[in-house]
Write a protein that holds these residues in place. Structure first.
Motif, PDB file in Angstrom:
ATOM      1  N   ILE A 217       4.612  -5.996 -13.966  1.00 22.13           N
ATOM      2  CA  ILE A 217       3.336  -5.307 -14.145  1.00 22.13           C
ATOM      3  C   ILE A 217       2.857  -4.907 -12.747  1.00 22.13           C
ATOM      4  CG2 ILE A 217       1.002  -5.363 -15.095  1.00 22.13           C
ATOM      5  CD1 ILE A 217       1.824  -7.746 -16.783  1.00 22.13           C
ATOM      6  N   PHE A 218       2.681  -3.615 -12.580  1.00 21.14           N
ATOM      7  CA  PHE A 218       2.242  -3.053 -11.292  1.00 21.14           C
ATOM      8  C   PHE A 218       0.762  -2.787 -11.488  1.00 21.14           C
ATOM      9  CE2 PHE A 218       3.230   1.241  -8.873  1.00 21.14           C
ATOM     10  CZ  PHE A 218       1.945   1.339  -8.388  1.00 21.14           C
ATOM     11  N   ILE A 219      -0.061  -3.482 -10.712  1.00 22.25           N
ATOM     12  CA  ILE A 219      -1.510  -3.352 -10.855  1.00 22.25           C
ATOM     13  C   ILE A 219      -2.038  -2.531  -9.678  1.00 22.25           C
ATOM     14  CG2 ILE A 219      -3.683  -4.591 -11.163  1.00 22.25           C
ATOM     15  CD1 ILE A 219      -2.013  -7.038 -12.022  1.00 22.25           C
TER      16      ILE A 219
ATOM     17  N   TYR B  17      -2.656   0.229 -14.689  1.00 22.10           N
ATOM     18  CA  TYR B  17      -1.481  -0.628 -14.797  1.00 22.10           C
ATOM     19  C   TYR B  17      -0.266   0.287 -14.896  1.00 22.10           C
ATOM     20  CZ  TYR B  17      -4.373  -4.529 -16.699  1.00 22.10           C
ATOM     21  OH  TYR B  17      -5.289  -5.529 -16.925  1.00 22.10           O
ATOM     22  N   ASN B  18       0.859  -0.175 -14.346  1.00 20.46           N
ATOM     23  CA  ASN B  18       2.133   0.448 -14.660  1.00 20.46           C
ATOM     24  C   ASN B  18       3.061  -0.640 -15.191  1.00 20.46           C
ATOM     25  OD1 ASN B  18       1.582   3.158 -13.691  1.00 20.46           O
ATOM     26  ND2 ASN B  18       1.534   2.234 -11.668  1.00 20.46           N
ATOM     27  N   ALA B  19       3.963  -0.248 -16.066  1.00 22.00           N
ATOM     28  CA  ALA B  19       4.813  -1.212 -16.760  1.00 22.00           C
ATOM     29  C   ALA B  19       6.147  -1.415 -16.050  1.00 22.00           C
ATOM     30  CB  ALA B  19       5.035  -0.734 -18.200  1.00 22.00           C
ATOM     31  N   ARG B  20       6.161  -1.224 -14.752  1.00 20.07           N
ATOM     32  CA  ARG B  20       7.410  -1.164 -13.972  1.00 20.07           C
ATOM     33  C   ARG B  20       7.042  -1.394 -12.509  1.00 20.07           C
ATOM     34  NH1 ARG B  20       5.967   3.326 -11.190  1.00 20.07           N
ATOM     35  NH2 ARG B  20       4.357   4.485 -12.275  1.00 20.07           N
ATOM     36  N   MET B  21       8.040  -1.401 -11.648  1.00 20.99           N
ATOM     37  CA  MET B  21       7.743  -1.457 -10.215  1.00 20.99           C
ATOM     38  C   MET B  21       7.360  -0.070  -9.711  1.00 20.99           C
ATOM     39  SD  MET B  21       7.753  -4.394  -8.784  1.00 20.99           S
ATOM     40  CE  MET B  21       7.972  -4.031  -7.040  1.00 20.99           C
ATOM     41  N   GLY B  22       6.759  -0.024  -8.540  1.00 21.19           N
ATOM     42  CA  GLY B  22       6.371   1.252  -7.935  1.00 21.19           C
ATOM     43  C   GLY B  22       7.510   1.841  -7.116  1.00 21.19           C
ATOM     44  N   ASP B  23       7.422   3.133  -6.903  1.00 22.21           N
ATOM     45  CA  ASP B  23       8.381   3.812  -6.051  1.00 22.21           C
ATOM     46  C   ASP B  23       7.565   4.713  -5.127  1.00 22.21           C
ATOM     47  OD1 ASP B  23      10.570   4.933  -4.900  1.00 22.21           O
ATOM     48  OD2 ASP B  23      11.437   5.731  -6.741  1.00 22.21           O
ATOM     49  N   PRO B  24       7.470   4.479  -3.842  1.00 23.90           N
ATOM     50  CA  PRO B  24       8.377   3.701  -2.979  1.00 23.90           C
ATOM     51  C   PRO B  24       7.994   2.243  -2.697  1.00 23.90           C
ATOM     52  CG  PRO B  24       6.881   4.950  -1.589  1.00 23.90           C
ATOM     53  CD  PRO B  24       6.495   5.249  -3.028  1.00 23.90           C
ATOM     54  N   GLU B  25       7.047   1.660  -3.435  1.00 28.33           N
ATOM     55  CA  GLU B  25       6.651   0.282  -3.113  1.00 28.33           C
ATOM     56  C   GLU B  25       7.820  -0.697  -3.211  1.00 28.33           C
ATOM     57  OE1 GLU B  25       5.088   2.386  -5.077  1.00 28.33           O
ATOM     58  OE2 GLU B  25       2.915   2.126  -5.042  1.00 28.33           O
ATOM     59  N   THR B  26       8.707  -0.482  -4.206  1.00 37.48           N
ATOM     60  CA  THR B  26       9.860  -1.380  -4.367  1.00 37.48           C
ATOM     61  C   THR B  26      10.688  -1.454  -3.085  1.00 37.48           C
ATOM     62  OG1 THR B  26       9.938  -0.754  -6.683  1.00 37.48           O
ATOM     63  CG2 THR B  26      11.918  -1.798  -5.796  1.00 37.48           C
TER      64      THR B  26
ATOM     65  N   LYS C 191       0.882  -1.174   0.000  1.00 36.23           N
ATOM     66  CA  LYS C 191       0.000   0.000   0.000  1.00 36.23           C
ATOM     67  C   LYS C 191       0.906   1.206   0.000  1.00 36.23           C
ATOM     68  CE  LYS C 191      -3.865   2.084   2.556  1.00 36.23           C
ATOM     69  NZ  LYS C 191      -3.483   3.492   2.540  1.00 36.23           N
ATOM     70  N   ASP C 192       0.620   2.190  -0.831  1.00 30.56           N
ATOM     71  CA  ASP C 192       1.423   3.406  -0.757  1.00 30.56           C
ATOM     72  C   ASP C 192       0.580   4.581  -0.299  1.00 30.56           C
ATOM     73  OD1 ASP C 192       0.198   4.464  -3.035  1.00 30.56           O
ATOM     74  OD2 ASP C 192       2.085   5.148  -3.908  1.00 30.56           O
ATOM     75  N   TYR C 193       1.249   5.634   0.071  1.00 25.88           N
ATOM     76  CA  TYR C 193       0.611   6.821   0.654  1.00 25.88           C
ATOM     77  C   TYR C 193       0.948   7.977  -0.269  1.00 25.88           C
ATOM     78  CZ  TYR C 193      -0.273   3.816   4.572  1.00 25.88           C
ATOM     79  OH  TYR C 193      -0.748   2.781   5.346  1.00 25.88           O
TER      80      TYR C 193
ATOM     81  N   THR D 156       1.614  13.176  -4.510  1.00 23.44           N
ATOM     82  CA  THR D 156       3.073  13.177  -4.669  1.00 23.44           C
ATOM     83  C   THR D 156       3.441  11.910  -5.428  1.00 23.44           C
ATOM     84  OG1 THR D 156       3.515  11.797  -2.740  1.00 23.44           O
ATOM     85  CG2 THR D 156       3.221  14.166  -2.333  1.00 23.44           C
ATOM     86  N   GLY D 157       4.725  11.691  -5.589  1.00 25.79           N
ATOM     87  CA  GLY D 157       5.177  10.412  -6.150  1.00 25.79           C
ATOM     88  C   GLY D 157       4.959   9.257  -5.189  1.00 25.79           C
ATOM     89  N   GLY D 158       4.769   9.572  -3.907  1.00 25.82           N
ATOM     90  CA  GLY D 158       4.586   8.533  -2.892  1.00 25.82           C
ATOM     91  C   GLY D 158       5.375   8.886  -1.649  1.00 25.82           C
TER      92      GLY D 158
HETATM   93  N1  GLY Z   1       4.049   4.961  -6.009  1.00 32.19           N
HETATM   94  C1  GLY Z   1       3.327   4.996  -7.205  1.00 32.19           C
HETATM   95  C2  GLY Z   1       4.096   4.760  -8.427  1.00 32.19           C
HETATM   96  O1  GLY Z   1       5.226   4.318  -8.420  1.00 32.19           O
HETATM   97  O2  GLY Z   1       3.535   4.979  -9.495  1.00 32.19           O
END
Ligand code: GLY
Ligand code: AMP
Length: 428
Positions: free
Chosen positions: A274-276, A290-299, A217-219, A231-233
């Motif tokens: 695939i980031f869903i 969908y994102n075609a990459r990992m998340g930041d800061p989820e990674t 989960k991101d914020y 924000t970006g996270g």
């Molecule tokens: N934290 C959301 C993203 O990487 O798109």
């Protein structure tokens, strides 16, 4: 094996940190990297959007494996470019080609894709400059709130949740007139607002086989209790208490499997992450994006929980052999707290000296916007550091991450003090 990572954020530092732990990793490079990646790898001062320069670096450093961190080079076709270089035929790449990256690069494409394969998502309609009047009329008849999304990449600024028809109509006009969003706003997706609780699920696929990685989960909002601008996270937590086994099984059956089947049906050989982004609505998953990459800061919370050798996983992805690997996940909870520059996500200043980093214990400080100058680590971006702690309970992981976030110093430092707190309180 010589490995190259493209990117410069906390995500890429987390990849570098984890890859560097592998005995299979000889030399690790990051383009362009940051002060954190420089601790575990060699930074190369070139732009990841300069594909010929990336190809030259791959030749020069005899790279065997490439991992693409951010969406921009993927959507712009870095993978296609490299695949067309005959002398790089044996290069292993983790990251989809431009066709696959459309899952993220075009909201219209991804919505049509989901509708085509029966993947649960909010009802939507797409409009262009030619159909602006229809779009304006559509907004008048639709229930509120309503969600307006620019089609293309917009660095997290392309989604407006409108509470009134007037706001919705202004957003639609602004996007379609091409001033603020350029090409990204040439199409606009209008979609139904989903009320629920959000989480992200990450899939690693070799084009045929797949592995579901730990969820997070991101914020996203700058302010505590999810207030203020996006924000970006600002932090992330993994695992997520409300993503129980039954729910994750639904995600696999109703989202992951049809997504991969759809990609195959469309002859998209997708090798990468695939980031869903999901909304859980009355116990059911709906895809937000969908994102075609990992998340930041989820990674920064997902990779620390993965116990496998990451080089093994990446090679298996590029070689189509993910079926031969079992992903081992730590039962611990990981929490990351992001430290940002004062003023972010608006204007902020950089170049502030960061101190106390070397005194941190029992946490990992992943660098996002940092650089080294004259022996000092300086702030060099909006998001500066992501401080990850792991513990046997969510409470302890939150406490450790927050203590370290408090201890690090730089002028203007801001961070959210409630990362994970909603999950401590959460009752299903
Ligand atoms: N934290 C959301 C993203 O990487 O798109
Ligand atoms: P996106 O860029 O598509 O991830 O959208 C940014 C954020 O807007 C998401 O993380 C959600 O919080 C919110 N959002 C997007 N689409 C919807 C929707 N259909 N219903 C409710 N919230 C949404």
């Amino acid at each position: 094996m010589n490995i190259l990572i493209l990117g410069s954020g906390g995500r890429e530092h987390a990849f570098a940190w984890k890859l560097a732990q592998s005995p299979l990793c000889d030399t690790l490079y990051v383009v362009p990297g940051n002060a954190g990646t420089a601790q575990v790898a060699t930074n190369l001062p070139i732009s990841y959007n300069d594909f010929p320069a990336v190809a030259d670096a791959i030749r020069d450093k005899k790279i065997d494996l490439l991992i693409v961190g951010p969406e921009e080079p993927l959507v712009k076709g870095v993978v296609d470019f490299l695949r067309n270089e005959p002398d790089l035929a044996t290069l292993r790449i983790v990251g989809p080609d431009a066709k696959g990256a459309q899952l993220e690069g075009s909201k219209d494409f991804s919505k049509q894709f989901m509708h085509r394969y029966g993947i649960p998502t909010a009802a939507s309609k797409t409009f262009t400059a030619e159909t602006l009047d229809e779009g304006l009329a559509y907004l008048e008849s639709h229930s509120l709130p309503i969600v307006i999304k620019a089609d293309g990449l917009a660095a997290g600024k392309g989604v407006i949740i409108a509470e009134t028809v007037a706001v919705a109509q202004t957003a639609l006009r602004d996007m379609l007139d091409g001033q603020k969003f350029g090409e990204a706003g040439s199409k606009v997706v209008i979609e139904q607002f989903l009320r629920g609780i959000e989480l992200s699920v990450f899939v690693l696929t070799d084009g045929v086989n797949y592995k579901i990685l730990p969820e997070a989960k991101d914020y996203k909002r700058i302010g505590e209790e999810d207030t203020g601008p996006n924000t970006g996270g600002m932090g992330a937590v993994s695992p997520v208490v409300f993503a129980n086994k039954a729910f994750l099984q639904k995600v696999e059956d109703k989202v992951v499997k049809p997504t991969l089947a759809g990609l195959q049906q469309e002859d998209i050989r997708y090798q990468g992450f695939i980031f869903i982004g999901l909304m859980k609505v009355n116990g059911e998953p709906f895809v937000i994006e969908y994102n075609a990459r990992m998340g930041d800061p989820e990674t920064e919370v997902v990779l620390p929980r993965i116990q496998n050798d990451l080089v093994d996983l990446m090679v298996a992805t590029a070689d189509g052999e993910l079926d031969k690997i079992a992903v081992q996940v730590s039962p611990q909870t990981a929490v990351t707290t992001v430290l940002v520059s004062g003023g972010y996500p608006g204007d902020y200043v950089t170049g502030k000296i960061i101190s106390e980093l070397e005194r941190l214990e029992d946490v990992t400080a992943f660098h996002a916007g940092t650089l080294v100058k004259n022996g000092h680590v300086l702030t060099n971006g909006g998001r500066v550091l992501a401080i990850t702690a792991q513990a046997n309970s969510l409470e302890n992981a939150v406490r450790k991450s927050q203590e370290a976030a408090r201890a690090v110093r730089f002028d203007g430092k801001q961070y959210r003090k409630d990362i994970g707190v909603d999950l401590i309180r959460y009752a299903d």
